[in-house]
Design an enzyme around this catalytic site. Structure first.
Site, PDB file in Angstrom:
ATOM      1  N   ASP A   1      61.208  38.778  36.985  1.00 19.71           N
ATOM      2  CA  ASP A   1      61.931  38.399  37.156  1.00 19.71           C
ATOM      3  C   ASP A   1      62.952  37.725  36.248  1.00 19.71           C
ATOM      4  O   ASP A   1      62.334  36.068  36.906  1.00 19.71           O
ATOM      5  CB  ASP A   1      62.180  38.043  38.945  1.00 19.71           C
ATOM      6  CG  ASP A   1      63.698  37.264  39.493  1.00 19.71           C
ATOM      7  OD1 ASP A   1      64.690  37.983  38.368  1.00 19.71           O
ATOM      8  OD2 ASP A   1      63.396  37.193  40.023  1.00 19.71           O
TER       9      ASP A   1
ATOM     10  N   HIS B   1      67.593  35.822  31.643  1.00 19.31           N
ATOM     11  CA  HIS B   1      68.178  34.801  31.663  1.00 19.31           C
ATOM     12  C   HIS B   1      66.310  34.040  31.276  1.00 19.31           C
ATOM     13  O   HIS B   1      66.058  35.184  31.419  1.00 19.31           O
ATOM     14  CB  HIS B   1      67.843  34.137  33.522  1.00 19.31           C
ATOM     15  CG  HIS B   1      67.511  34.454  34.434  1.00 19.31           C
ATOM     16  ND1 HIS B   1      65.944  33.942  34.467  1.00 19.31           N
ATOM     17  CD2 HIS B   1      68.100  34.844  35.125  1.00 19.31           C
ATOM     18  CE1 HIS B   1      66.195  34.164  36.419  1.00 19.31           C
ATOM     19  NE2 HIS B   1      66.790  35.583  35.772  1.00 19.31           N
TER      20      HIS B   1
ATOM     21  N   HIS C   1      59.843  35.984  43.263  1.00 27.39           N
ATOM     22  CA  HIS C   1      59.952  34.738  43.687  1.00 27.39           C
ATOM     23  C   HIS C   1      58.546  34.695  44.923  1.00 27.39           C
ATOM     24  O   HIS C   1      58.887  33.163  45.334  1.00 27.39           O
ATOM     25  CB  HIS C   1      61.590  34.538  44.060  1.00 27.39           C
ATOM     26  CG  HIS C   1      62.096  34.344  43.632  1.00 27.39           C
ATOM     27  ND1 HIS C   1      64.296  33.695  44.330  1.00 27.39           N
ATOM     28  CD2 HIS C   1      62.540  35.135  42.695  1.00 27.39           C
ATOM     29  CE1 HIS C   1      64.669  34.531  43.042  1.00 27.39           C
ATOM     30  NE2 HIS C   1      64.012  34.680  41.964  1.00 27.39           N
TER      31      HIS C   1
ATOM     32  N   ASP D   1      68.682  41.990  34.903  1.00 27.46           N
ATOM     33  CA  ASP D   1      68.251  41.148  36.200  1.00 27.46           C
ATOM     34  C   ASP D   1      68.603  41.948  37.436  1.00 27.46           C
ATOM     35  O   ASP D   1      67.790  41.176  38.653  1.00 27.46           O
ATOM     36  CB  ASP D   1      68.873  40.196  36.395  1.00 27.46           C
ATOM     37  CG  ASP D   1      67.938  39.026  37.274  1.00 27.46           C
ATOM     38  OD1 ASP D   1      66.843  38.632  37.203  1.00 27.46           O
ATOM     39  OD2 ASP D   1      68.707  37.944  37.161  1.00 27.46           O
TER      40      ASP D   1
ATOM     41  N   GLU E   1      68.864  29.656  35.067  1.00 27.07           N
ATOM     42  CA  GLU E   1      69.364  30.367  36.169  1.00 27.07           C
ATOM     43  C   GLU E   1      69.006  30.683  37.923  1.00 27.07           C
ATOM     44  O   GLU E   1      69.923  30.209  39.072  1.00 27.07           O
ATOM     45  CB  GLU E   1      69.332  32.066  35.492  1.00 27.07           C
ATOM     46  CG  GLU E   1      70.501  32.756  36.578  1.00 27.07           C
ATOM     47  CD  GLU E   1      69.687  34.174  37.586  1.00 27.07           C
ATOM     48  OE1 GLU E   1      70.140  34.502  38.494  1.00 27.07           O
ATOM     49  OE2 GLU E   1      68.193  33.865  38.193  1.00 27.07           O
ATOM     50  N   GLU E   2      67.648  30.495  37.575  1.00 31.03           N
ATOM     51  CA  GLU E   2      66.713  30.632  39.147  1.00 31.03           C
ATOM     52  C   GLU E   2      67.043  28.964  39.860  1.00 31.03           C
ATOM     53  O   GLU E   2      67.393  29.198  40.975  1.00 31.03           O
ATOM     54  CB  GLU E   2      65.534  30.523  38.971  1.00 31.03           C
ATOM     55  CG  GLU E   2      64.889  32.289  38.252  1.00 31.03           C
ATOM     56  CD  GLU E   2      65.401  32.852  39.514  1.00 31.03           C
ATOM     57  OE1 GLU E   2      66.155  33.066  40.255  1.00 31.03           O
ATOM     58  OE2 GLU E   2      64.773  34.107  38.925  1.00 31.03           O
TER      59      GLU E   2
ATOM     60  N   ASP F   1      64.676  31.301  32.481  1.00 32.60           N
ATOM     61  CA  ASP F   1      63.712  31.127  32.665  1.00 32.60           C
ATOM     62  C   ASP F   1      63.039  31.680  33.973  1.00 32.60           C
ATOM     63  O   ASP F   1      64.046  32.808  34.321  1.00 32.60           O
ATOM     64  CB  ASP F   1      64.276  29.766  33.843  1.00 32.60           C
ATOM     65  CG  ASP F   1      65.832  30.055  34.895  1.00 32.60           C
ATOM     66  OD1 ASP F   1      66.363  30.760  34.039  1.00 32.60           O
ATOM     67  OD2 ASP F   1      65.780  29.643  35.647  1.00 32.60           O
TER      68      ASP F   1
END
Length: 486
Positions: free
Chosen positions: A115, A76, A457, A169, A145-146, A78
């Site tokens: 990530d 992904h 994150h 991922d 995605e996030e 983003d």
């Protein structure tokens, strides 16, 4: 180019360095998407986009490999935008600043975007390579995605031709994933009336910060503190005795990140300010005793604030604090089928205050639909008792393991041939897009793997340099050994 561009394997790190230089938080990926499209066109590759903005790139098989099963490499575009409070950074404008820290690459005061930037970099490196053997190849780069899996939700049948999908991922080298949790967003909204500030009240801002935070799937079992829950706990316990009146309560920034910071603007009788400070200091000692082995930098303090124009009506304040204190958080149940894996969890991710309402945004994850439904019922019951609204949105399915997966068998054998040991076959509590891909492509064989990434994150995010080389070696070997299509 930064120092990381000289790391090995250089093609992967050079692409990752480029990715870091182009802002791409969720909802703002277009600049990076256009850069990737221009790169692919420059390589003479076929590029397409679908209605939601996913990027598809197709590369022909190397000579002699045309009869192999088609492979889709997937990542992904983003990244999660999180920064330390003292870091000045606009994720929509400023580049990430990666640097080498011993065995790791991390970023200055922000999430790194490993990530899923490392996976995306590997996909692009395969597209650019002239010396990697592979059959018919596609690269699928999804958007958003996030923040909601918009790209995966929007993927329609007919866009992909491959038989096998390699999702990049995952975040632990030596593990290969063949299943993941599903999830749903839950929002509890409490309407609040406002009263004038009581006479002789003083305004104070209460701040709780310094928590580790992290990924609400991968890190939910680690015992890390949730700033929203911890501040809510104190307010519930002491608001009445201190005569506190809430003007605002905020915490967290993403529903899929464990909140590291929360704050409340309150008013209270001037005579009770010293007692508040004393209780808050004692509460820090309590939390340090409870969480100190995990949360080594937890910090609580107060500061003077400008007197607000109004505060929550007393009855609405009582309802809010009761809801927040009663709301479950963290691991709800461990899996009986897969040792050490969380089955169901809840993250109280974001609290926002507006003039007439407060919203508590949560993310429920579960390996099983009934587990997710059970926690939905918990939130709905709490909301009903408090006279609040509770809505659920963005439901996405889990990815059910396939014991007969041909590509899993290939990965296991290839890994053993390279390293002389068998990888751990896992199911991850985080949400992967594979569950959504299975709906339009039910017969596609899928696995997920990647390098070791710690603390995604959060601003502590880092990727282990050595494992990037291992991840790349595995990808190249798998592509070379994809079986012939029947």
């Amino acid at each position: 180019m930064s120092e990381i561009s000289q790391l090995s394997p250089q093609p992967v790190w050079q692409f990752f360095d480029q990715i870091c230089s182009i802002p791409h938080p969720s909802k703002y990926e277009e600049q990076l998407a256009q850069h990737i499209i221009q790169f692919a066109q420059g390589e003479g590759l076929e590029v397409r986009r679908d209605d939601v903005g996913n990027v598809f790139i197709k590369k022909p098989a190397t000579p002699g490999m045309e009869d192999r099963k088609g492979v889709v490499l997937q990542a992904h575009i983003d990244m999660v935008p999180q920064k330390n409070e003292d870091t000045v950074h606009d994720f929509t404008q400023d580049p990430i600043q990666p640097f080498i820290d011993g065995e790791w690459v991390t970023a200055k005061g922000t999430t790194l975007g490993a990530d899923n930037g490392m996976g995306m970099a590997a996909c692009l490196a395969v597209l650019a390579a002239k010396d990697i053997e592979h059959g018919p190849l596609e690269v699928l780069l999804t958007i958003d995605e996030e923040a909601g899996m918009t790209g995966a939700f929007g993927l329609k049948e007919g866009w992909l031709e491959g038989d096998i999908l390699l999702n990049t991922d995952s975040e632990q080298e030596g593990e290969v994933y063949m299943g993941c949790a599903g999830g749903v967003d839950g929002a509890i909204t409490l309407d609040v009336a406002r009263d004038g500030v009581p006479a002789e009240h003083q305004a104070i801002k209460m701040i709780l910060k310094g928590l580790k935070g992290g990924h609400s799937g991968c890190d939910i079992h680690t015992g890390r503190g949730n700033a929203n829950k911890l501040l809510g706990r104190f307010l519930f316990a002491h608001a009445e005795e201190l005569g506190l009146r809430l003007a605002s309560l905020t915490g967290g920034s993403l529903r899929n990140a464990i909140p590291r910071e929360a704050n409340a603007v309150v008013t209270l009788p001037a005579a009770n300010v010293d007692k508040l400070n004393s209780l808050f200091t004692h509460y820090q000692a309590v939390l340090s005793a409870e969480l100190g082995r995990v949360e080594t930098d937890i910090t609580l303090f107060t500061e003077q604030a400008e007197l607000p124009t109004n505060v929550f009506a007393a009855v609405d304040q009582t309802r809010l604090l009761a809801v927040l204190n009663a709301c479950p958080n963290g691991v709800i149940r461990m899996s009986d089928d897969i040792a050490g894996v969380v089955e169901t969890s809840l993250n109280v991710g974001v609290i926002t205050t507006e003039e007439d309402k407060v919203t508590i945004l949560c993310l429920i994850r579960s390996l099983i639909d009934s587990g997710r439904s059970s926690v939905e019922g918990m939130l709905k019951a709490i909301a009903d008792l408090a006279g609040a609204q509770c809505e659920f949105s963005g439901t996405y399915p889990g990815w059910k393991p396939d014991a007969d997966s041909e590509v899993m068998k290939l990965f296991r054998e290839t890994y053993n041939d390279i390293y002389g040991r068998t990888p751990n076959i896992m199911v991850i509590h985080a949400g992967l897009e594979c569950g959504l891909f299975k709906e339009p492509y039910p017969n596609m064989d899928m696995i997920s793997f990647g390098p070791t990434i710690k603390f995604p994150h959060s601003p502590d995010e880092k990727v282990q340099i050595e494992t990037v080389a291992l991840f790349w070696e595995q990808m190249v070997a798998i592509l070379k050994n994809i079986p012939v299509k029947a």
